[in-house]
Design an enzyme around this catalytic site. Structure first.
Site, mmCIF file in Angstrom:
data_model
loop_
_atom_site.group_PDB
_atom_site.id
_atom_site.type_symbol
_atom_site.label_atom_id
_atom_site.label_comp_id
_atom_site.label_asym_id
_atom_site.label_seq_id
_atom_site.Cartn_x
_atom_site.Cartn_y
_atom_site.Cartn_z
ATOM 1 C CG ASN A 147 76.207 2.679 -93.501
ATOM 2 O OD1 ASN A 147 76.761 2.416 -93.301
ATOM 3 N ND2 ASN A 147 74.877 2.596 -92.715
ATOM 4 N NE ARG A 174 69.833 3.601 -84.205
ATOM 5 C CZ ARG A 174 68.477 4.275 -83.632
ATOM 6 N NH1 ARG A 174 68.352 5.696 -83.422
ATOM 7 N NH2 ARG A 174 67.427 3.329 -84.035
ATOM 8 C CG HIS A 226 63.438 1.924 -89.902
ATOM 9 N ND1 HIS A 226 62.651 0.858 -89.048
ATOM 10 C CD2 HIS A 226 64.626 1.388 -89.910
ATOM 11 C CE1 HIS A 226 63.690 0.253 -88.464
ATOM 12 N NE2 HIS A 226 64.147 0.169 -88.477
ATOM 13 C CB SER A 264 72.936 -0.005 -95.138
ATOM 14 O OG SER A 264 73.150 -1.354 -95.441
ATOM 15 C CG ASN A 265 69.502 1.473 -90.708
ATOM 16 O OD1 ASN A 265 67.986 2.153 -91.032
ATOM 17 N ND2 ASN A 265 69.077 1.339 -89.271
ATOM 18 N N GLY A 305 77.325 -7.794 -96.277
ATOM 19 C CA GLY A 305 76.961 -7.965 -94.731
ATOM 20 C C GLY A 305 76.825 -8.949 -93.991
ATOM 21 C CB ALA A 306 78.791 -12.388 -93.090
ATOM 22 N N GLY A 307 77.932 -9.422 -90.952
ATOM 23 C CA GLY A 307 77.799 -8.974 -89.739
ATOM 24 C C GLY A 307 76.312 -9.355 -88.571
HETATM 25 N N1 LIG Z 1 66.178 -1.252 -92.043
HETATM 26 C C1 LIG Z 1 66.437 -2.110 -90.711
HETATM 27 O O1 LIG Z 1 65.617 -1.861 -90.099
HETATM 28 C C2 LIG Z 1 68.087 -2.177 -89.797
HETATM 29 C C3 LIG Z 1 68.737 -1.649 -90.013
HETATM 30 N N2 LIG Z 1 70.219 -2.308 -90.016
HETATM 31 C C4 LIG Z 1 70.704 -1.650 -89.959
HETATM 32 O O2 LIG Z 1 71.707 -2.804 -90.690
HETATM 33 C C5 LIG Z 1 73.135 -2.340 -91.190
HETATM 34 C C6 LIG Z 1 73.561 -3.639 -90.318
HETATM 35 O O3 LIG Z 1 73.622 -3.363 -89.011
HETATM 36 P P1 LIG Z 1 75.157 -4.759 -88.301
HETATM 37 O O4 LIG Z 1 74.255 -6.147 -89.245
HETATM 38 O O5 LIG Z 1 74.159 -4.623 -86.868
HETATM 39 O O6 LIG Z 1 76.315 -4.370 -88.500
HETATM 40 P P2 LIG Z 1 77.282 -4.994 -88.414
HETATM 41 O O7 LIG Z 1 78.586 -4.258 -88.243
HETATM 42 O O8 LIG Z 1 77.461 -6.229 -87.840
HETATM 43 O O9 LIG Z 1 77.453 -5.758 -89.877
HETATM 44 C C7 LIG Z 1 77.820 -5.283 -91.241
HETATM 45 C C8 LIG Z 1 79.016 -5.667 -92.221
HETATM 46 O O10 LIG Z 1 78.553 -5.065 -93.118
HETATM 47 C C9 LIG Z 1 80.387 -5.294 -93.690
HETATM 48 N N3 LIG Z 1 80.745 -4.146 -95.107
HETATM 49 C C10 LIG Z 1 80.914 -2.656 -94.352
HETATM 50 N N4 LIG Z 1 81.051 -2.507 -96.224
HETATM 51 C C11 LIG Z 1 81.022 -3.852 -96.549
HETATM 52 C C12 LIG Z 1 81.300 -3.248 -97.847
HETATM 53 N N5 LIG Z 1 81.285 -2.625 -98.944
HETATM 54 N N6 LIG Z 1 80.772 -4.578 -98.771
HETATM 55 C C13 LIG Z 1 80.761 -5.903 -97.712
HETATM 56 N N7 LIG Z 1 80.215 -6.021 -96.850
HETATM 57 C C14 LIG Z 1 80.341 -4.517 -96.297
HETATM 58 C C15 LIG Z 1 81.098 -5.393 -92.708
HETATM 59 O O11 LIG Z 1 82.444 -6.015 -92.695
HETATM 60 C C16 LIG Z 1 80.111 -5.586 -91.449
HETATM 61 O O12 LIG Z 1 80.383 -7.603 -91.365
HETATM 62 C C17 LIG Z 1 73.499 -1.018 -90.790
HETATM 63 O O13 LIG Z 1 73.126 0.307 -90.868
HETATM 64 C C18 LIG Z 1 72.395 -1.222 -89.531
HETATM 65 O O14 LIG Z 1 72.067 0.693 -88.994
HETATM 66 C C19 LIG Z 1 69.924 -2.799 -88.495
HETATM 67 C C20 LIG Z 1 68.467 -3.114 -88.365
HETATM 68 C C21 LIG Z 1 67.646 -3.536 -88.445
HETATM 69 O O1 LIG Z 2 67.142 1.662 -84.764
HETATM 70 C C1 LIG Z 2 68.469 1.066 -85.126
HETATM 71 O O2 LIG Z 2 69.663 1.713 -85.362
HETATM 72 C C2 LIG Z 2 68.229 -0.240 -86.417
HETATM 73 C C3 LIG Z 2 67.483 0.019 -86.619
HETATM 74 O O3 LIG Z 2 66.932 0.079 -87.707
HETATM 75 C C4 LIG Z 2 65.974 -0.616 -85.677
HETATM 76 O O4 LIG Z 2 66.981 -1.700 -85.036
HETATM 77 O O5 LIG Z 2 65.295 -0.442 -86.412
#
Ligand SMILES: NC(=O)C1=CN([C@@H]2O[C@H](COP(=O)(O)OP(=O)(O)OC[C@H]3O[C@@H](n4cnc5c(N)ncnc54)[C@H](O)[C@@H]3O)[C@@H](O)[C@H]2O)C=CC1
Ligand SMILES: O=C([O-])CC(=O)C(=O)O
Length: 310
Positions: A95, A82, A175, A119-120, A7-9
């Site tokens: 997810n 989200r 979380h 991932s969430n 995930g390079a997001g």
């Molecule tokens: N555990 C935590 O504390 C946190 C969790 N998150 C979660 O992290 C995840 C990512 O968030 P962001 O980076 O903001 O999202 P984003 O949309 O910016 O990046 C996600 C990336 O995953 C890629 N992707 C989707 N399916 C894929 C696959 N099968 N293989 C490889 N890449 C794939 C997408 O193309 C996208 O570039 C979300 O589920 C978010 O809720 C975000 C912040 C904190």
């Molecule tokens: O809030 C979200 O959906 C992403 C996350 O887990 C955080 O920033 O704590």
């Protein structure tokens, strides 16, 4: 030390940036399904190397897991974030399939990898990786508590008008917006309990603001946060890569600890070269135990939505 980030997001790239800037890993591989996306992020980040002074080599790949072979640590940030008004739990439908298939591809090419799940809904995604792979339990770690604790410390420092580095504090539990258990009783400013400086009402406000930390930023940004999440993941990666034996609250598979079984939830753990080297059981008050139990019931309910037979 080779680190793969799937995930390079927003979060994945932020994590790659902080890992590189800390300069402890020889190689970071970014993987994404979007054509050229990870390659582009890697190139952009590499063009900061001479400016930021790091030697870590960052490469990108469109879904080619041979490039991840023999990774020591892998971070899963793939999936959807989200939008304002949503809960993290609502992301499970999309997810879960992504996390399951990514974990399996990672392990195929790096059988000794340690996986950090981001991932969430993160506690449930961590549980899914435990249930669908045969990695030892110490090598599957969920990242949530490190971020939630950083937000807790930020809120305390804001209230005390002091640097966050003066503050210590920890958030355990799930979380989620309702499941986090900020341990205000144990939070300190340079060893002095925060109750010496702040009223009960102010501490309770800090606790509530911490629990909705992710939702607050999602509302402000239109998508969820990435700088603090990326930094929090990079701290876990560093603790493992550098065998630091540091304590972080992480989502770990519990088998009786804290009176809980068969779920992943945030508890203090020691992180070192073997991943979760120890789950630390601290004495909780009856009120904290009750909050932890309620939180675990929420996580178990979300786990119940997984189709583990697929
Ligand atoms: N555990 C935590 O504390 C946190 C969790 N998150 C979660 O992290 C995840 C990512 O968030 P962001 O980076 O903001 O999202 P984003 O949309 O910016 O990046 C996600 C990336 O995953 C890629 N992707 C989707 N399916 C894929 C696959 N099968 N293989 C490889 N890449 C794939 C997408 O193309 C996208 O570039 C979300 O589920 C978010 O809720 C975000 C912040 C904190
Ligand atoms: O809030 C979200 O959906 C992403 C996350 O887990 C955080 O920033 O704590």
């Amino acid at each position: 030390m080779k680190v793969t980030i799937v995930g390079a997001g927003a979060v994945g790239a932020s994590c790659a940036e902080y890992v590189a800037i800390k300069n402890f890993a020889s190689e970071v591989v970014l993987i994404d399904i979007k054509e050229d996306y990870a390659e582009g992020k890697a190139m952009d980040l590499m063009q900061t190397a001479s400016l930021m002074g790091f030697d870590t080599k960052i490469t990108g790949s469109t879904n080619d897991y041979t490039k991840t072979a023999n990774s020591d640590i892998a971070v899963i940030t793939s999936g959807i974030p989200r939008k304002p008004g949503m809960t993290r739990e609502e992301l499970i439908g999309i997810n879960a399939d992504i996390v399951k298939s990514v974990a399996s591809s990672l392990i195929e090419h790096s059988p000794n990898v340690t996986i950090i799940v981001v991932s969430n809904p993160m506690d449930t995604m961590t549980y899914l990786v435990h249930k669908t792979t045969n990695l030892p339990k110490n090598r599957i770690i969920g990242m949530g508590g490190a971020l939630d604790s950083a937000r807790f410390k930020y809120r305390i420092s804001e209230a005390l008008e002091c640097p966050a580095s003066d503050v210590d504090g920890m958030v355990i539990g799930g979380h989620s917006d309702t499941g986090m258990v900020p341990l205000a009783r144990l939070a300190t400013r340079n060893s002095v309990p925060i109750s010496a400086f702040l009223s009960e009402e102010r501490i309770s406000q800090i606790t509530e603001d911490t629990k909705v930390g992710g939702a607050t930023l999602t509302k402000m940004l239109g998508t969820s946060a990435w700088y603090a999440p990326g930094a929090a993941v990079s701290s876990l990666v560093q603790a493992i890569a550098c065998d630091q034996k540091k304590m972080f609250p992480c989502s770990a598979l519990l088998e009786g600890e804290y009176g809980l079984n068969d779920l992943c939830i945030g508890v203090p753990v020691i992180l070192g070269k073997d991943g979760i080297e120890k789950i630390v059981e601290i004495e909780l008050t009856d009120a904290e135990k009750a909050k932890m139990k309620e939180s675990s019931e929420g996580v178990s309910k979300t786990n119940g939505l997984l189709d583990l037979k697929k």
